[in-house]
Design an enzyme around this catalytic site. Structure first.
Site, PDB file in Angstrom:
ATOM      1  N   GLY A 170       0.816  -1.211   0.000  1.00  0.00           N
ATOM      2  CA  GLY A 170       0.000   0.000   0.000  1.00  0.00           C
ATOM      3  C   GLY A 170       0.847   1.257   0.000  1.00  0.00           C
ATOM      4  N   ASP A 171       1.890   1.282   0.817  1.00  0.00           N
ATOM      5  CA  ASP A 171       2.794   2.426   0.837  1.00  0.00           C
ATOM      6  C   ASP A 171       3.499   2.598  -0.500  1.00  0.00           C
ATOM      7  OD1 ASP A 171       2.900   3.449   3.727  1.00  0.00           O
ATOM      8  OD2 ASP A 171       3.161   1.305   4.002  1.00  0.00           O
TER       9      ASP A 171
END
Length: 404
Positions: A170-171
């Protein structure tokens, strides 16, 4: 190549982020020539310095995540420290930050303050939920973004709870969207518009959950039009058949993607199932998907009767896309990785050689490169402040006061 010839040479980036999303975005810019000044707290710096596997007290991840960056220690709670940031922003092109929304505003370092200093500034802001909306000021990490963005719901097997991917995806996805948005904003600034807004900077607002959500393919229209909720399906994807991971006789795992019509026929012939290759019901994807359990059973029967090396040899000869499921040990030995220079050699501070990942994407004329590894905390503080016009005595006084 000469670093000055890289595509982003001449751009100055101030990084106010920590851990993953913001620093990864700034790392990409640094790899392709931007001068990235990473501002860290004098009290330990970026926590990533101490994450995962350490060598001589420093994270091996740190050396990669902060390559080509300069480290400047600044205490943002001190007025004198914030004044340093103001001076840096005045000559910068980009600020990258991933604080919780509102934190920089309280410090007098939000968009309104910084854009007043430098109207051409592009500010990349990465956060859990974006700069607006009812959840904006809540803390949010990549794991939350992956869950809220829909990724974790569809990841795993149907009879088990959702699972995460093996990395902070996600990052990383948010960082990539951030770089894309930043380059778009720079293009707008360079181009100029008839609406009178050209030449000005802007905010690039990336929410982690939205970055993940943007990758979710046909999830939205399938639910809206068909009421279909995509569920966890393990290693297969209904509607795209055959595409699955299969076990071999020697306990290895091979992924086979044969969902193209001609490829499917070649696969069936290669595994001795000419009957399925000639079956008129299986000539297109819809027909194959309707009988996917039968097809996967046939492929499993074949793969479990052969070792991994045999399976891959047969499928390669038949021009069927297939791969072992690589461990990092497989990656280190793979000729494709080596030919593409995806494993680079570098040297740790004590002289020990070690390997780091290569740079993506590959540009034919102006490729990115590793100029140096992640710096020690505050390694470039004096150098940077001297360039900004601070005297040696003033730097000493700032250090004594705890401002740097």
């Amino acid at each position: 190549m000469n670093p000055s010839n890289k595509p982003l040479a001449g751009l100055t980036v101030i990084e106010l982020g920590s851990l993953i999303a913001g620093p990864f975005a700034a790392r990409i810019l640094a790899e392709f020539g931007a001068a990235v000044i990473k501002i860290e707290s004098p009290d330990g710096g970026d926590p990533l310095r101490m994450w995962r596997k350490l060598y001589e007290g420093t994270s091996l991840w740190w050396y990669v995540q902060s390559r080509n960056k300069k480290s400047l220690t600044v205490n943002l709670k001190h007025a004198a420290g914030r004044e340093i940031v103001h001076k840096l922003v005045a000559e910068a092109d980009i600020v990258v930050e991933n604080f919780r929304p509102g934190v920089l505003e309280k410090l007098g370092l939000g968009w309104d303050a910084l854009s007043a200093i430098n109207p051409g500034l592009v500010m990349l802001r990465l956060s859990g939920f974006g700069q607006t909306g009812p959840m904006a000021q809540q803390p949010g990490f990549g794991a939350i973004g992956e869950s809220m963005g829909g990724l974790r719901y569809v990841t795993g097997f149907p009879d088990r709870p959702p699972v995460k991917t093996g990395i902070s995806i996600g990052d990383s996805i948010a960082a990539l969207w951030g770089v894309i948005g930043t380059l778009m904003a720079l293009r707008h600034k360079e181009r100029g518009d008839t609406d009178g807004k050209g030449g000005r900077g802007q905010v690039v607002d990336v929410a982690l959950y939205e970055a993940v959500f943007a990758m979710m393919e046909s999830l939205v229209p399938e639910f809206d039009v068909c009421g279909f909720v995509r569920e966890r399906t393990g290693n297969i994807m209904p509607g795209i058949t055959p595409s699955n991971t299969h076990s071999t006789r020697d306990g290895k795992h091979v992924t086979i993607g044969a969902n193209g019509d001609a490829i499917f026929k070649r696969l069936m012939e290669a595994i001795g199932r000419e009957d399925l290759a000639k079956d008129p019901e299986l000539t297109d994807n819809a027909g194959r998907d309707a009988r996917r359990s039968e097809l996967y059973a046939a492929i499993d029967t074949w793969t479990t009767a052969h070792d991994e090396s045999e399976v891959l040899a047969v499928l390669t000869a038949a021009e069927v896309p297939a791969s072992r499921v690589y461990s990092v040990a497989d990656i280190f030995a793979d000729p494709q990785y080596l030919a593409r220079q995806m494993i680079e050699s570098a040297t740790l501070p004590d002289g020990r050689p070690f390997k780091i990942p290569g740079i993506v994407p590959k540009l034919s004329e102006t490729p990115g490169s590793t100029e140096w590894l992640g710096p020690t905390l505050g390694e470039h503080t004096d150098e940077t402040l001297l360039r900004l016009g601070y005297s040696t005595a003033e730097i000493s006084a700032l250090r004594d006061a705890g401002s740097i």
